[in-house]
Design a protein around this motif. Structure first.
Motif, short mmCIF file in Angstrom:
data_model
loop_
_atom_site.label_atom_id
_atom_site.label_comp_id
_atom_site.label_asym_id
_atom_site.label_seq_id
_atom_site.Cartn_x
_atom_site.Cartn_y
_atom_site.Cartn_z
N ASP A 61 -6.78 -4.41 0.28
CA ASP A 61 -6.22 -5.69 0.71
C ASP A 61 -7.25 -6.78 0.42
O ASP A 61 -8.43 -6.63 0.76
N GLY B 296 -10.04 -2.14 3.41
CA GLY B 296 -9.47 -0.92 2.87
C GLY B 296 -10.49 0.20 2.89
O GLY B 296 -11.55 0.09 3.51
N ALA C 14 0.84 -1.20 0.00
CA ALA C 14 0.00 0.00 0.00
C ALA C 14 0.87 1.25 0.00
O ALA C 14 0.60 2.21 -0.72
N VAL D 239 -6.07 -1.96 5.97
CA VAL D 239 -5.31 -2.80 5.06
C VAL D 239 -4.52 -3.82 5.88
O VAL D 239 -3.78 -3.45 6.80
#
Length: 279
Positions: free
Chosen positions: A116, A136, A105, A162
């Motif tokens: 994710d 996310g 990320a 995430v």
């Protein structure tokens, strides 16, 4: 954008089938043919995916990129996509740790938004319906939910952090994959002594999964003092049969963390897990 262009990295057995499901709600699905094998090209053609010549073209054309590749390659692949200035939603759907998902990320943001993801189940062909867990930013996970709405891929959002989807994927895989290796060891050991069919018959009497019975963990902890040495004995048998003993020795080492709770009938699941986390 209601009908996004989706890039798939790469059309392996899972990636191609997942991409084909996404095609239901996408304008087109593209894949990068540079460096890919004839087998990948054949799968892409089978599922109706559109080839582009370079990763740069895929990044430029795609509103959403889904990464489904060997876990070891996930970070390098994300770095390559980032170099091409991708600015859409990047679904990191590989079997990687939460920490790696967060590093990925960081590689892609702020230009792109990283979701994710974790796929649990078999490729969505022949009536199979894998789950795609997501975590996310809300707007981004909603786009991915919409992309797979009404398809064989069941998208489920776990939250905004995430790493959550990756954590669930690996937690489940730790049981599913390791248990299959243990099956190989158990049957190999039984075969060495001519009792493999009897072993299968004994096992067939139980059809449920201990993973769905977490309260049983406390019972395991209370028996660790006895089970640990038993597994060490079994490891010795495996070694004598020319089979790898390391998994059983590691399991015995894990049980040793519960050695001091011998026969504790009042132990709870939380107590057992807390003790397991203390070296």
């Amino acid at each position: 954008m209601d009908q996004p262009t989706v890039g798939i990295l790469h059309p392996g057995s899972m990636g191609a089938a997942v991409a084909a499901c996404a095609a239901t709600n996408a304008a087109s699905i593209v894949w990068c043919e540079a460096g890919r094998s004839p087998a990948s090209a054949a799968r892409a053609a089978q599922f109706g995916l559109t080839a582009v010549a370079t990763l740069s073209e895929l990044a430029d054309r795609s509103d959403i990129v889904i990464s489904l590749c060997p876990p070891a390659a996930a970070e390098d692949l994300a770095r390559d996509v980032a170099r091409h200035g991708f600015a859409g939603v990047y679904v990191e759907a590989n079997a990687i740790s939460p920490e790696r998902a967060q590093r990925i990320a960081a590689l892609l943001e702020p230009d792109a938004t990283v979701v994710d993801g974790g796929v649990v189940g078999s490729p969505p062909v022949g009536g199979k319906t894998p789950a795609l867990y997501l975590s996310g930013a809300v707007a981004a996970t909603e786009r991915i939910e919409a992309l797979f709405a009404g398809t064989a891929v069941r998208a489920t959002v776990l939250g905004t952090e995430v790493g959550k989807a990756s954590a669930l994927k690996l937690a489940y895989a730790s049981f599913q994959k390791t248990s299959r290796v243990l099956v190989a060891l158990a049957i190999g050991l039984a075969r060495e002594h001519g009792v493999d069919q009897e072993l299968i018959e004994v096992a067939s009497r139980r059809t449920d999964s201990y993973l769905s019975e977490p309260e049983y963990v406390a019972k395991v902890a209370a028996r660790a003092w006895r089970w640990g040495p038993e597994l060490e004995e079994t490891a010795d048998m495996l070694a004598a049969a020319g089979l790898p003993p390391e998994m059983l020795r590691a399991a015995a080492s894990t049980l040793a963390r519960w050695h001091d709770v011998k026969g504790d009938g009042d132990l709870t699941l939380i107590d057992a897990l807390d003790r397991l986390a203390q070296p």
